[in-house]
Design a protein around this motif. Structure first.
Motif, short mmCIF file in Angstrom:
data_model
loop_
_atom_site.label_atom_id
_atom_site.label_comp_id
_atom_site.label_asym_id
_atom_site.label_seq_id
_atom_site.Cartn_x
_atom_site.Cartn_y
_atom_site.Cartn_z
N GLY A 69 28.68 2.13 22.37
CA GLY A 69 28.36 1.37 21.18
C GLY A 69 28.48 -0.13 21.30
O GLY A 69 28.52 -0.84 20.29
N LEU A 75 22.04 0.73 20.36
CA LEU A 75 22.34 1.34 19.06
C LEU A 75 21.08 1.41 18.20
O LEU A 75 20.84 2.42 17.53
CB LEU A 75 23.44 0.55 18.34
CG LEU A 75 24.86 0.70 18.90
CD1 LEU A 75 25.81 -0.27 18.22
CD2 LEU A 75 25.34 2.13 18.75
N ALA A 80 20.36 3.12 14.76
CA ALA A 80 21.22 2.31 13.89
C ALA A 80 20.45 1.90 12.64
O ALA A 80 19.22 1.82 12.64
CB ALA A 80 21.72 1.08 14.65
N ARG A 93 16.88 6.62 9.96
CA ARG A 93 18.00 5.75 10.31
C ARG A 93 19.12 5.81 9.27
O ARG A 93 20.27 5.52 9.56
CB ARG A 93 17.53 4.30 10.47
CG ARG A 93 16.65 4.11 11.68
CD ARG A 93 16.16 2.67 11.81
NE ARG A 93 15.34 2.52 12.99
CZ ARG A 93 15.82 2.35 14.22
NH1 ARG A 93 17.12 2.28 14.42
NH2 ARG A 93 15.00 2.24 15.24
N CYS A 97 22.47 6.70 11.63
CA CYS A 97 23.50 5.66 11.80
C CYS A 97 24.90 6.18 11.52
O CYS A 97 25.89 5.61 12.00
CB CYS A 97 23.18 4.46 10.90
SG CYS A 97 23.36 4.79 9.14
N LEU A 100 26.64 7.09 14.88
CA LEU A 100 26.78 6.05 15.89
C LEU A 100 27.97 5.16 15.54
O LEU A 100 28.27 4.96 14.36
CB LEU A 100 25.51 5.21 15.96
CG LEU A 100 24.22 5.94 16.36
CD1 LEU A 100 23.02 5.04 16.15
CD2 LEU A 100 24.31 6.39 17.81
N HIS A 101 28.64 4.63 16.55
CA HIS A 101 29.79 3.76 16.32
C HIS A 101 29.75 2.59 17.30
O HIS A 101 29.32 2.74 18.44
CB HIS A 101 31.09 4.54 16.44
CG HIS A 101 31.27 5.52 15.33
ND1 HIS A 101 30.67 6.75 15.33
CD2 HIS A 101 31.94 5.41 14.16
CE1 HIS A 101 30.98 7.38 14.20
NE2 HIS A 101 31.75 6.58 13.48
N SER A 142 24.37 3.97 3.48
CA SER A 142 23.31 3.35 4.28
C SER A 142 22.32 2.60 3.40
O SER A 142 21.89 1.49 3.74
CB SER A 142 22.58 4.42 5.09
OG SER A 142 23.44 5.03 6.02
N VAL A 155 26.27 0.68 11.65
CA VAL A 155 26.51 2.02 12.18
C VAL A 155 27.88 2.49 11.68
O VAL A 155 28.68 1.69 11.22
CB VAL A 155 26.51 2.05 13.73
CG1 VAL A 155 25.13 1.76 14.28
CG2 VAL A 155 27.52 1.08 14.30
#
Length: 186
Positions: A69, A75, A80, A93, A97, A100-101, A142, A155
């Motif tokens: 990440g 990303l 992301a 997305r 997201c 993901l980190h 998000s 993310v």
């Protein structure tokens, strides 16, 4: 009282008298309490948090696959949340997201939070409602990110985890009477 409840005498009349009546009422109360306790035991019993473990595994796998990440372009490639791209039609997305980190501390803190809060919410609400709460909270976060931070790359599972925490607060409030009694008895 009789004008408001005209049939109260018939509804409260018992064939038993004295100790027989006392024993009958006590047995009725015990039977009702046993039903309530069985229901509460089913709700509060500890179960294996399968969905929580799957979510943690997905996040860890995506963290490894995305190279830890630390690369913003990678990303973005993996999904992301970027406001301009979401507005251009890449709505997936809003979900990707969440898995993901950006960095080791980010994933450690999020996965620890999910590990602590997730199993409780999964136990209390069930697997399908848990997934629904997680996804709707994450998508809402998000969307809020897109609305407030248009061109920022975002993310993480924080929004979904905060949604789980909100569900836990709701559950605690809804069952506060039983939870208070349970805590005092332990």
């Amino acid at each position: 009282i009789l004008s408001v409840f005209p049939d109260i005498i018939e509804k409260t009349r018992h064939n038993e008298e004295g100790l027989e009546l006392l024993f009958k009422i006590t047995n009725d109360i015990n039977h009702t309490n046993e039903k309530k306790n069985a229901k509460m035991e089913k709700i509060f019993s500890q179960k294996t948090p399968v969905v929580t473990y799957i979510l943690i595994a997905l996040c860890v796998i995506m963290f490894i696959v995305s190279g830890g990440g630390y690369n913003t372009q990678k990303l973005i490639l993996f999904g992301a949340n970027v406001g301009a791209l979401v507005k251009a039609g890449e709505y997936y997305r809003l979900i990707t997201c969440m898995f993901l980190h950006a960095g080791i501390m980010h994933i450690l803190l999020n996965m620890y939070s999910l590990f602590v809060i997730g199993p409780r919410v999964e136990d209390f609400f069930g697997k399908w409602k848990y997934i629904l709460i997680y996804l709707l909270s994450g998508i809402s976060a998000s969307l809020l990110s897109v609305g407030l931070n248009g061109n920022v790359v975002s993310v993480g599972a924080s929004g979904a985890i905060f949604g789980l925490f909100g569900a836990l607060i709701y559950f605690g409030y809804s069952y506060r009477g039983y939870i208070g009694t349970m805590v005092r008895s332990q």
